[in-house]
Design a protein around this motif. Structure first.
Motif, mmCIF file in Angstrom:
data_model
loop_
_atom_site.group_PDB
_atom_site.id
_atom_site.type_symbol
_atom_site.label_atom_id
_atom_site.label_comp_id
_atom_site.label_asym_id
_atom_site.label_seq_id
_atom_site.Cartn_x
_atom_site.Cartn_y
_atom_site.Cartn_z
ATOM 1 N N ALA C 309 49.270 49.931 32.569
ATOM 2 C CA ALA C 309 48.419 49.916 33.200
ATOM 3 C C ALA C 309 48.466 49.233 34.239
ATOM 4 C CB ALA C 309 47.633 50.644 32.725
ATOM 5 N N SER C 310 47.910 47.782 33.658
ATOM 6 C CA SER C 310 47.853 46.972 35.195
ATOM 7 C C SER C 310 48.678 46.602 36.319
ATOM 8 C CB SER C 310 47.156 45.075 34.279
ATOM 9 O OG SER C 310 46.366 45.528 33.029
ATOM 10 N N ARG C 311 49.742 46.819 35.909
ATOM 11 C CA ARG C 311 50.757 46.664 37.021
ATOM 12 C C ARG C 311 50.141 47.873 37.890
ATOM 13 N NH1 ARG C 311 56.567 47.259 37.612
ATOM 14 N NH2 ARG C 311 57.307 46.174 39.052
ATOM 15 N N ARG C 312 50.421 49.182 36.707
ATOM 16 C CA ARG C 312 50.489 50.207 37.934
ATOM 17 C C ARG C 312 49.002 50.184 39.416
ATOM 18 N NH1 ARG C 312 52.791 55.179 33.688
ATOM 19 N NH2 ARG C 312 54.629 53.883 33.300
ATOM 20 N N ALA C 313 47.992 49.370 38.176
ATOM 21 C CA ALA C 313 46.770 49.834 38.775
ATOM 22 C C ALA C 313 46.716 48.442 40.356
ATOM 23 C CB ALA C 313 45.304 49.601 38.168
ATOM 24 N N GLY C 314 47.722 47.422 39.817
ATOM 25 C CA GLY C 314 48.383 46.652 41.288
ATOM 26 C C GLY C 314 47.378 44.868 40.431
ATOM 27 N N VAL C 315 47.021 45.156 39.557
ATOM 28 C CA VAL C 315 45.859 44.003 38.967
ATOM 29 C C VAL C 315 46.976 42.952 38.162
ATOM 30 C CG1 VAL C 315 43.981 43.429 37.781
ATOM 31 C CG2 VAL C 315 44.214 45.779 39.041
ATOM 32 N N GLY C 316 46.889 41.612 38.959
ATOM 33 C CA GLY C 316 47.652 40.840 38.554
ATOM 34 C C GLY C 316 46.844 40.304 37.205
ATOM 35 N N GLY C 317 48.104 38.560 36.066
ATOM 36 C CA GLY C 317 46.729 37.422 35.546
ATOM 37 C C GLY C 317 46.510 38.462 34.291
ATOM 38 N N PHE C 318 45.641 38.451 33.790
ATOM 39 C CA PHE C 318 45.235 38.413 32.034
ATOM 40 C C PHE C 318 44.067 39.609 32.805
ATOM 41 C CE2 PHE C 318 42.250 38.216 28.494
ATOM 42 C CZ PHE C 318 43.370 38.839 27.595
ATOM 43 N N ALA C 319 44.567 40.563 31.347
ATOM 44 C CA ALA C 319 43.100 41.865 31.660
ATOM 45 C C ALA C 319 42.224 41.728 30.264
ATOM 46 C CB ALA C 319 44.314 43.136 31.979
ATOM 47 N N ALA C 320 40.458 41.775 30.486
ATOM 48 C CA ALA C 320 40.436 41.700 29.148
ATOM 49 C C ALA C 320 40.030 42.675 27.945
ATOM 50 C CB ALA C 320 38.542 41.575 30.038
ATOM 51 N N ALA C 321 40.818 44.040 29.132
ATOM 52 C CA ALA C 321 40.907 44.598 27.512
ATOM 53 C C ALA C 321 42.405 44.519 26.279
ATOM 54 C CB ALA C 321 41.660 46.015 28.271
ATOM 55 N N ALA C 322 42.641 43.589 26.722
ATOM 56 C CA ALA C 322 43.250 42.882 25.560
ATOM 57 C C ALA C 322 42.808 41.875 24.882
ATOM 58 C CB ALA C 322 44.679 42.102 26.058
#
Lengths: 361, 361, 361, 361
Positions: C309-322
């Motif tokens: 979902a991050s990739r689809r949203a175009g957000v790179g690097g780490f995601a706080a959700a994890a």
């Protein structure tokens, strides 16, 4: 090949569901080519030539409104029964459940009594298995009399006084009809495990400090438990005392709670505290989980085969072969030696073999 | 009254601490008027007339730097020993710990070897108890030879090959000196409980599905466990297989972990999964907690009394009385019947009684 | 409806078997009309619009000879994998297992490396899930570089240093590609239960005396356990120490034994001893049993959905959700507040909803 | 230094024995130089300046024939009390146990009632701690009225309705006398552990399948258990339901059995079955052992210090500081935030500090 055991039952509870479903399951294993020596949970594949699936239900008595009038294979699944459905669809058994006797029908001349005797005769039953709920002494006695009148062997699974009654036993002996009881010992019960561990402690020379045993589950036995607990508790403590255990600091709670979602599972919690060398502590904590009614059916299968084979062999009264799997056998445990028991099994096997040989000629 | 047992020890570990402290504790109980039949954790108050506190430590060998040169009663409390101090102050034992033999002293002509023989003689020891850490075959053999040279009975607590060595056994028999071994069976060990429960399952006709046993604790045995685990595991599985258990789905982990704060406590986790009637599941979960070295000392007290009483009776070689409390007795378990064992105990008792009667004249 | 998550995997072990079979099982539940909010064992039915069965395996790398060249749905059942076959026949997945990288292929110019990058591109994978056996730092780094080169999001389930590497993280951020790691926290692991109970003790004002935790099981993690145990033990003790637990008398044994018949089941034994008012003892004994790889897959399903979902949203690097489901997240736990985490989930959901709305126009 | 808390007690059971003996034990630790922050089992060394051993028993009421007329320090050891004697000889407390109120003395004009009020006044008690056996609503109300009449703060340890009674609470508030209740939450009770584990399961996203909790022990609570079990069971199930637990397959047995030799020890058996990813099973089995009355006293010590400090601060009615350690606080749990609770503690501390500063001038 021996003919199937023709079985009548008084009481169509979880134990009968377990017996019926287990016999069917082993039949299917056999059909798949599994040798009976490989059947799981079976101690004696053959008794008097009878295998564990050589079973035909020919009559059934139970007063419960959910069961009366239904066909046997449906009644075993009716509430409050909650033994699991093990093996897909059950085979149809075209035997309707009869209400049987009520407390006012105990007179041998009553119509209900005569009807029960007649059904036993007409069904050509070899054995009447008595497993109504614990506590109905009148029912146990009345069914035992009906079986005797019909010339059908009787097996009493409950603690009610039947095979231990000198009058009833004498009458069965005189009539040459087998009478097997009283009170079945579970296949792997809490008490037998408790006694094994306490015996080990003593045999190794450790000193018992204290012990407790709690049992709980979700079948009818546990729902009505708290009332009946007191006498069961005392009988279990007596059994321990007979083993030489000082029961001063030993507690047994036969029915610690009704936990509905456990259904027919029984859980037992066991603790043993002792002292070893220099008085240093030793402690054992055990949790035992069993399918309660399988635990009964695994022993019932032997009791009914002993009863049927005895009847076929023309041997009336009690059979020593049943001693180890009864809590209160006719005459009491000490009346029978290991040799008596083995001899009793041998008689049943030999007669069966002779019968087959003769039949084969 | 019989004279105290004069005991020499090779190895001053937790087992010896437990033996020494236990004997002292029972001595105090006796002084308080407690009958020896009431001593907790004692199976046989007397063997060959010897009670559990009739013990005198007369020589001690141990190469550990924390122990060499210290007096015996201090050495038993020195690290890495961690058996608890049970009973306030210990009585002084004016015997210094000798370093004993090292791997280069195994030749009988070496000065160290001759010194050990001489100490055994001078101390007038009746029995040399061998309980150095497991795995030192050279040490077990060398001490056994030294004891033989000094005419002192030998007890081997470890799995090393001593009493099972035909040469050593023959030499002891010829010299009329007792040789008791090998490998003590714990007072209440995990294996004996495991075997009792598996045996019960089988005897009742249930089918074993799988089982595991894990042991852990905080003494030196568990610190060095993971290396020695493999052979101990195999020997425990072999013992189960001899009982007729199909060990395909059975696992034994003799040393699952070193948990320092448990000190000399051992914890065992046992699981047994089986099948009853209709293949329905049965499960047992057990936690066993023991004081590990008491578990050894409770058996050592019998082994050394058998050894001493045999020597007093002039009976050399192995004594059947010791069979049940050894894992690998000379000749193997099947060589001895229950009758042999009882006869062996009776000989020791009778000779002791005769000796007392004679002494009393 | 969102498009399925296109997943590539490095490592086709039990975890992947659990992930694949679980997704299939939930798909069947859905087909039977069971609402996804009722799915057992699922915390978040949707992340960024992706459900737990919206999964398509498009590439697989594993060097094990039993797996190379086989189709994915066969490889997940090949030994030494021993996760149970849950749900009858598995759907065919027409993706052959590629041997992937070996230790000599880590150079980005090597043919093997370029082949892996190309496969990732050709398969149109969105996420590469890395779950090869623990300890292969070179492999974790190499696959992370290959994913970056292919523009594929990377999820690291192992303790190897990937998302915590400042260089790698910076490179992913710069490229706008998600990088999620390191080291997944089990769905319900022993440590989380241990910490909850120790935390409760402390919060209620009781004093911890001692504690131990032992884990054992029958999958590959436990077979090779004893070597890797030391570092895992220290990391678990560190986690307890961070909670403020005095670990002086606390022991953790990550791998107490390999019990083959347990297969992919893990058993943990936990003991906590404490003191309450007046120093009187409190004790807790716990046995925890889990399906080890389900315990991983239940968290992996969230990590890969966050990555996709991050990739689809175009957000790179780490995601706080994890953060909550990783043991060692990029930046460390304290860098993220509960608000950060919720915001991160909200971004994923919002972008997905916008995308759907746009697609629907 | 603050003056000792002057405590009157209604009920001289095990809880009071634990409170008295614990306070004495901590006093001795203090005398040995142990800092109060190191006291085992103590959450808050000081509340409103009062330490855990700053306790003086000044009046005691109990109708039990074994207790009436005996000095307090003897009565706490009289049967049926069976809390262990922890610390050698107990200090003499020159306070005779008064029979107190009977069910016919509830009228405020009765001589017995007036005598109780007078004793409270004469003893200069600050707090009356109510801990008679559960189920005597008349007694709880009557003692609460007597305390109010005497201007003494009241603490209700039992589930009887006192602080939740709007009339009583209003009367206490108006009089400026503290009223703390109802029903103490154990220091580490089965329910708090059960809720923590069920909460963890839910928080991690696993699905609860079933659960049970059984409690047993050997004190008076368990002897009379089976009758009172039903209401206690419901209240515990309600508490779980409030946490969002679906209690359909959850059973709580507050009093599974009376095991005399356990004395004041309580044992709880807890089982939780759940489902993780792909519906695979997760299971937790827990055994909790506590000293039952220490479990109460560890909370009573805070309740009475809150009551006394509130009274010294001139604050009447309920005190938010007590919320977390009561099962049914006045107004219900949701009426109080964490901030309220902290503020309440701060008020008590501040007033105490001011008082000391003033006294010091």
């Amino acid at each position: 090949m021996v003919a199937s055991l023709r079985l009548a039952v008084a009481g169509v509870g979880n134990n009968i569901s377990a017996l019926f479903q287990g016999a069917e399951l082993y039949r299917r294993m056999s059909a798949q080519g599994i040798a009976e020596s490989e059947f799981p949970g079976v101690k004696r594949p053959r008794i008097g030539g009878l295998g564990v699936s050589d079973l035909r239900f020919v009559a059934a008595f139970d007063p419960h409104p959910n069961k009366v009038g239904r066909e046997f294979h449906q009644a075993v699944l009716a509430e409050p029964n909650n033994y699991p459905l093990l093996a897909g669809e059950l085979p149809a058994v075209d035997v309707g459940v009869d209400p049987g006797l009520s407390e006012k029908d105990v007179d041998e001349t009553s119509p209900a009594f005569r009807r029960v005797v007649q059904r036993l005769r007409e069904s050509d039953a070899e054995v009447l298995l008595y497993s109504l709920p614990t506590g109905l002494q009148w029912a146990a006695t009345a069914y035992a009399r009906a079986a005797l009148a019909a010339g059908v062997a009787f097996v009493n699974c409950t603690p009610e006084l039947v095979a231990r009654s000198p009058e009833l036993l004498a009458a069965y002996e005189q009539a040459g009809v087998p009478l097997i009881g009283d009170d079945l010992a579970s296949h792997l019960g809490t008490s037998v495990v408790h006694r094994a561990l306490l015996g080990l402690l003593s045999q190794r020379g450790l000193t018992l400090t204290s012990s407790y045993q709690l049992n709980f589950g979700g079948n009818e036995d546990f729902r009505n438990l708290r009332e009946q607990g007191a006498s069961k508790r005392q009988s279990k403590l007596n059994a321990l005392a007979q083993d030489g255990v000082d029961t001063g600091n030993v507690e047994v709670i036969p029915s610690a709670g009704f936990v509905a979602h456990l259904k027919d599972h029984k859980v037992a919690i066991l603790n043993i505290e002792g002292q070893g060398w220099a008085g240093t502590p030793v402690s054992l904590d055990l949790k035992l989980q069993v399918q309660d009614s399988s635990n009964a059916a695994g022993v019932i299968i032997d009791l009914i085969r002993i009863a049927a084979a005895s009847r076929r062999a023309g041997v009336g009264g009690f059979a020593a072969a049943a001693v180890r799997i009864l809590k209160s056998p006719a005459g009491g445990h000490p009346s029978y030696s290991d040799e008596d028991i083995e001899a009793s099994f041998r008689v049943l096997d030999t007669v069966s073999e002779l019968a087959e040989a003769t039949a084969g000629q």
